[in-house]
Structure formats: structure tokens, C-alpha cells
Design a protein around this motif. Structure first.
Motif, short mmCIF file in Angstrom:
data_model
loop_
_atom_site.label_atom_id
_atom_site.label_comp_id
_atom_site.label_asym_id
_atom_site.label_seq_id
_atom_site.Cartn_x
_atom_site.Cartn_y
_atom_site.Cartn_z
N GLY A 27 -1.40 -34.19 -103.04
CA GLY A 27 -0.58 -33.80 -104.20
C GLY A 27 0.56 -32.93 -103.75
O GLY A 27 1.04 -33.03 -102.62
N ASN A 30 0.49 -31.14 -100.39
CA ASN A 30 0.92 -31.80 -99.15
C ASN A 30 2.44 -31.88 -99.06
O ASN A 30 3.03 -31.62 -98.02
CB ASN A 30 0.40 -33.24 -99.09
CG ASN A 30 -1.07 -33.33 -99.30
OD1 ASN A 30 -1.58 -32.92 -100.34
ND2 ASN A 30 -1.78 -33.84 -98.33
N ILE A 103 -5.26 -22.16 -110.71
CA ILE A 103 -4.45 -23.13 -109.97
C ILE A 103 -3.76 -24.09 -110.96
O ILE A 103 -2.57 -24.38 -110.84
CB ILE A 103 -5.29 -23.92 -108.93
CG1 ILE A 103 -5.83 -22.97 -107.87
CG2 ILE A 103 -4.43 -25.00 -108.27
CD1 ILE A 103 -6.62 -23.63 -106.77
N PHE A 228 -6.53 -25.40 -99.92
CA PHE A 228 -5.76 -25.86 -101.08
C PHE A 228 -5.50 -27.36 -100.97
O PHE A 228 -5.73 -28.12 -101.91
CB PHE A 228 -4.42 -25.10 -101.13
CG PHE A 228 -3.62 -25.37 -102.37
CD1 PHE A 228 -3.83 -24.62 -103.51
CD2 PHE A 228 -2.65 -26.37 -102.40
CE1 PHE A 228 -3.09 -24.86 -104.67
CE2 PHE A 228 -1.92 -26.61 -103.55
CZ PHE A 228 -2.14 -25.86 -104.68
N SER A 229 -5.03 -27.77 -99.80
CA SER A 229 -4.64 -29.16 -99.64
C SER A 229 -5.84 -30.11 -99.78
O SER A 229 -5.72 -31.20 -100.32
CB SER A 229 -3.97 -29.36 -98.29
OG SER A 229 -3.40 -30.64 -98.23
N LEU A 230 -7.00 -29.67 -99.27
CA LEU A 230 -8.17 -30.55 -99.34
C LEU A 230 -8.97 -30.35 -100.63
O LEU A 230 -10.03 -30.94 -100.81
CB LEU A 230 -9.07 -30.31 -98.13
CG LEU A 230 -8.46 -30.72 -96.78
CD1 LEU A 230 -9.34 -30.23 -95.63
CD2 LEU A 230 -8.29 -32.23 -96.69
N MET A 234 -13.63 -24.69 -104.65
CA MET A 234 -13.75 -24.34 -106.07
C MET A 234 -14.54 -25.36 -106.89
O MET A 234 -14.51 -25.33 -108.11
CB MET A 234 -12.39 -24.09 -106.69
CG MET A 234 -11.38 -25.20 -106.51
SD MET A 234 -10.24 -25.28 -107.87
CE MET A 234 -11.24 -26.05 -109.11
N VAL A 236 -14.34 -28.79 -107.02
CA VAL A 236 -13.85 -30.13 -107.36
C VAL A 236 -14.78 -31.17 -106.76
O VAL A 236 -15.19 -32.13 -107.42
CB VAL A 236 -12.41 -30.36 -106.82
CG1 VAL A 236 -12.07 -31.84 -106.79
CG2 VAL A 236 -11.39 -29.62 -107.67
N1 PFF Z 1 -5.25 -30.44 -103.27
C1 PFF Z 1 -4.21 -30.43 -104.23
C2 PFF Z 1 -2.90 -30.60 -103.53
O1 PFF Z 1 -2.85 -30.54 -102.29
O2 PFF Z 1 -1.89 -30.76 -104.18
C3 PFF Z 1 -4.22 -29.20 -105.10
C4 PFF Z 1 -5.58 -28.79 -105.55
C5 PFF Z 1 -6.31 -29.64 -106.36
C6 PFF Z 1 -6.13 -27.62 -105.09
C7 PFF Z 1 -7.60 -29.30 -106.71
C8 PFF Z 1 -7.41 -27.26 -105.42
C9 PFF Z 1 -8.13 -28.12 -106.23
F1 PFF Z 1 -9.32 -27.79 -106.55
#
Ligand code: PFF
Length: 450
Positions: A27, A30, A103, A228-230, A234, A236
């Protein structure tokens, strides 16, 4: 136990799971956040630390989350309640739900920009403009605070709409086709970028590390960016893990997602830095780095008008599959634990996110009153969630799997109760139990002290 006994929604096919998990991971993190962080943290040195983080921590933490989710068949909070009843562990889930809210609130600000930029692309408003004008347009847009909030609201509504419809036909359908398309367009952009005059300097910035640049700040920023990227730390992937069939292979899912996500981030770097150096854009430009560089590249391309529209549409969709996962964590928790209808949970979560998120958007205007400790509210929300809450959550999750859930349950889940060999499970478990908690703790403490 307060679990709902109804049949839970689930992902239909193997590719559906990978697409949904990769959709969450890939998303703005990246394509927008990664280049910003890399530019501000010493270029290639940051990339190096980042790669170490995703390779050594990415797969173990992701697998831990998937295993917790599938074992418990529950949401981020319910999972800990089931696997560790009458303990303090559900706090990790609550931390995740709160982090999801934060977030979602600031992420939807940048997601809204993608919609503004689709309109700009369609109305051909980049054409023939020089860098100074494109940069000024970006700054002017930030100062139109309510316009930012309007796009943010549209984006939150779109996210709510998909989540409202449920897991299977909502998330899976969209993610499957569109992520590969994003990959293709990034390759096209990358080719244009590296063939621009002066591109070599950008490639050196990206790939030639200066080891003296690796500081505590770089370590913690790379750790935060990796999580964050992965989409780690949290819940998910606890939530998504609970929708995965018992016969699917969790390890290969985790590897596929980590590889896809890292490839897209690298590609984004290859698109942004050669072009930024070629046009004379400062790699430390932060927010403007991506939103100014990309239109400039399209201005130099045959068919740039159409490619530019497609790019921003795909970027918006990449952001959408990520915000869906953020909202899903909150909605799954509220609907299953608090027994509130999914639809109501979605509406209320979206309304609160917009309320909080509006402050993030308005904090980017010049002379904004919305600051905390000298940081804009946007930056403060980003820092506290990405660099503090996600690594902390990730550390507690691996400690949970390594020391509470234990080897036999973890192995049983990863090896599908013995149906799979899962040859890497022992080494991954070793990392989960010893290395990952230690590494996260060390980076965390070093970073915070500095
Ligand atoms: N991983 C997503 C991105 O790189 O844009 C943002 C994200 C989504 C961060 C979900 C954390 C999350 F739990």
C-alpha cells in the motif's frame, strides 16, 4: 467465553488468502512511506537495515500472527482470550485495535490525496508544468485543509463500504486482480526512471550504503517501516489468519507476502530515486517526494497521460486494500466481542476514524494549531503507531507464541496437524522464541534512548 457461535466468514482460495494478506501489506507504506523514510534516513544504509528486518523478523512475526489467528478462530482480542484465558494477554489485542484506529486515521489522509491526484491526472493538470509549479500545487493542496478532509471522508466511506459487505466477496475479489497490475506499472515507471539523465546518482543513493549512517534513529525507523509495510504487530494477520482454511500452508503464505511486499517497496525506490535526482528533487523532501516526482516522470513519458491516471487509480486501490484490513481488525473485534452487528460496527468505526483523522489532515496546513510536542498531529500519530506500538505489539506477539502458546501448538498449526512437513518450522520457532524478541527490544531501546 463470549464468542459468537455463528459460522465465520472465510477466504475461498489459496490465491485469495495471499492476495488479501498481500493487499493489506502492499500500500502507501511501500510506495509513499518507504521512499520518504529511506530518503530521510541515509539512503542505502536504511535499505540494508530494512532488508535485515523484513528477512529475519518479517516471516517469523507474520507466521506467529497467522498461527494465533487460525488456532483461535478469533479476532485480535478474542484470540488471546481463547488461547490464554484469564490472563493479561488480551491487552496485546486491545493495543492492536487501538493502533488500527490510529493508523486508519492518518493513513486515510494520504489515501485521500490519491483521489485528488486521480482528478488532477484526468484533468491533465500536470501537463507541461515545471517542478516548481508541481511542488507549489502540492503545497497549496495541503493548505486547503477541508478539501483534504473531504477526500479523506470519501476514502473512509469506500473502505467502510467494502468491509460492510463482509470478508469473502469484499476483500478477496478486489485484491486478486489489481495488485499484479500495480507491479506491472511500477516496472514500466522504473524503466523510464533509470533511463533519465543523471539517474545513476539516484541508484547510488539507493544501493551504495554508507555504513556510518546507521544510527539508532535509522534502526528504529527501519524497524517501524518493516512492521508498517508488512502490516505486522497489530493483529491484521491474526484476524486474517482466522479466516484461512485449516488445509492451507501458513509458512508459504508468509513467505509469499513478505517477498511480494519487499519487491514492491524496492521497485518504488527504483522508480523514485533515480527520477528525483534527475529532476533535482531533494531525497529528504518527505511528503512531496513521491507526489511530486511521479507526475514529473509521467510528463517525460509517451502515453504519460493515461499511465498517470492508471497509476493513481492503482495507488488508491492499493491503499484501499490496506485500509480494509485496518478497519477489519476493529470491526471483527467490535462485532464478535461486543456482539454489535457488523454493519453498525463498521459505521461507528468509520465515523470515529474520520473525526480523529480530520485532525491529522488539518495538521498539515501552514501555521496549523494541531501539533503535539512540536510534531504535526499527522506525524505524531504516525510515529506513535508505526515506530512504537507496532514493534511493541510484534514483540509481545512473538513472546506469546514462543513462551505461552508453546512449541507443540505452534508446530501443530504450522504443519496443519501433521498433514504438512513444514521443514522450516524449527528454525522459525527458534527465531520467534529467542532472536526476535531480543532484536526488537534492543532496537527499540537503542532507538528511544537516542
Ligand atoms: N501495510 C500497509 C502499507 O504498507 O501501506 C499499511 C498497514 C496496513 C499498516 C495494515 C498496518 C496495518 F495493520
Amino acid at each position: 467465553m463470549t464468542e459468537i457461535k455463528k459460522k465465520r466468514d472465510g477466504f475461498g482460495s489459496k490465491i485469495g488468502i495471499i492476495a488479501a494478506a498481500a493487499g493489506s501489506a502492499i500500500g502507501l507504506g511501500n510506495i509513499y512511506r518507504f521512499p520518504c523514510e529511506l530518503g530521510n534516513n541515509g539512503g542505502a544504509a536504511f535499505l540494508l537495515v530494512y532488508l535485515v528486518v523484513v528477512i529475519f523478523l518479517g516471516v517469523p512475526v507474520m507466521l506467529s500472527e497467522l498461527a494465533i489467528g487460525r488456532r483461535s478462530q478469533s479476532n485480535a482480542v478474542g484470540a488471546f482470550k481463547k488461547l490464554a484465558p484469564k490472563s493479561a494477554w488480551p491487552l496485546v489485542g486491545y493495543l492492536g485495535v487501538l493502533c488500527g484506529f490510529i493508523i486508519f486515521a492518518f493513513y486515510s489522509t494520504v489515501s485521500g490525496w490519491t483521489l485528488e491526484y486521480i482528478v488532477k491526472a484526468v484533468t491533465n493538470s500536470f501537463r507541461g508544468k515545471d517542478l516548481a509549479t508541481i511542488e507549489q500545487d502540492f503545497a497549496d493542496f495541503h493548505n486547503m485543509g477541508w478539501r483534504n478532509v473531504m477526500w479523506q471522508a470519501v476514502f473512509i466511506f469506500l473502505t467502510g463500504f467494502v468491509v460492510f459487505k463482509g470478508v469473502q466477496d469484499g476483500i478477496e475479489k478486489y485484491a486478486k486482480i489489481l495488485m499484479p497490475l500495480l507491479f506491472v506499472i511500477l516496472v514500466v515507471l522504473g524503466i523510464r526512471s533509470v533511463t533519465l539523465p543523471g539517474a545513476g546518482e539516484g541508484l547510488s543513493f539507493l544501493f551504495k550504503p554508507d555504513f556510518s549512517k546507521i544510527t539508532g534513529k535509522v534502526l528504529i525507523n527501519a524497524l517501524g517501516q518493516g512492521f508498517f509495510s508488512l502490516s505486522l504487530g497489530m493483529g491484521v494477520l491474526i484476524t486474517y489468519g482466522s479466516y484461512i482454511k485449516k488445509s492451507d500452508n501458513l509458512t508459504s503464505t508468509a513467505f509469499s507476502v513478505v517477498i511480494a511486499d519487499t519487491l514492491i517497496a524496492l521497485l518504488a525506490g527504483i522508480v523514485i530515486f533515480p527520477a528525483a535526482f534527475s529532476f533535482g528533487i531533494n531525497p529528504k523532501a518527505g511528503m512531496g517526494l513521491v507526489f511530486n516526482t511521479i507526475p514529473m516522470i509521467f510528463n517525460q513519458m509517451a502515453g504519460g497521460y493515461f499511465f498517470c491516471i492508471i497509476f493513481f487509480v492503482l495507488l488508491a486501490i492499493a491503499a484501499l486494500t490496506s485500509t480494509i484490513s485496518l478497519l477489519e481488525v476493529v470491526v471483527a473485534y467490535v462485532s464478535e466481542q461486543l456482539h454489535i452487528k457488523r454493519q453498525w460496527a463498521t459505521i461507528v468505526a468509520c465515523a470515529i476514524s474520520l473525526l480523529v483523522g480530520a485532525f491529522a489532515s488539518l495538521s498539515l496546513m501552514e501555521n496549523t494549531p494541531f501539533t503535539i510536542c512540536g510534531k504535526t498531529m499527522f506525524d505524531a500519530m504516525d510515529f506513535i503507531s508505526s515506530n512504537v506500538m507496532l514493534p511493541l505489539g510484534g514483540m509481545l506477539i512473538v513472546i506469546f507464541v514462543g513462551w505461552k502458546m508453546g512449541k507443540s501448538q505452534f508446530f501443530a498449526e504450522v504443519a496443519n496437524e501433521g498433514a504438512l512437513k513444514a521443514p522450516m518450522k524449527a528454525i522459525i520457532y527458534f527465531i520467534i522464541r529467542y532472536l526476535a524478541p531480543l532484536a526488537i527490544a534492543v532496537v527499540f531501546v537503542t532507538g528511544l534512548i537516542k
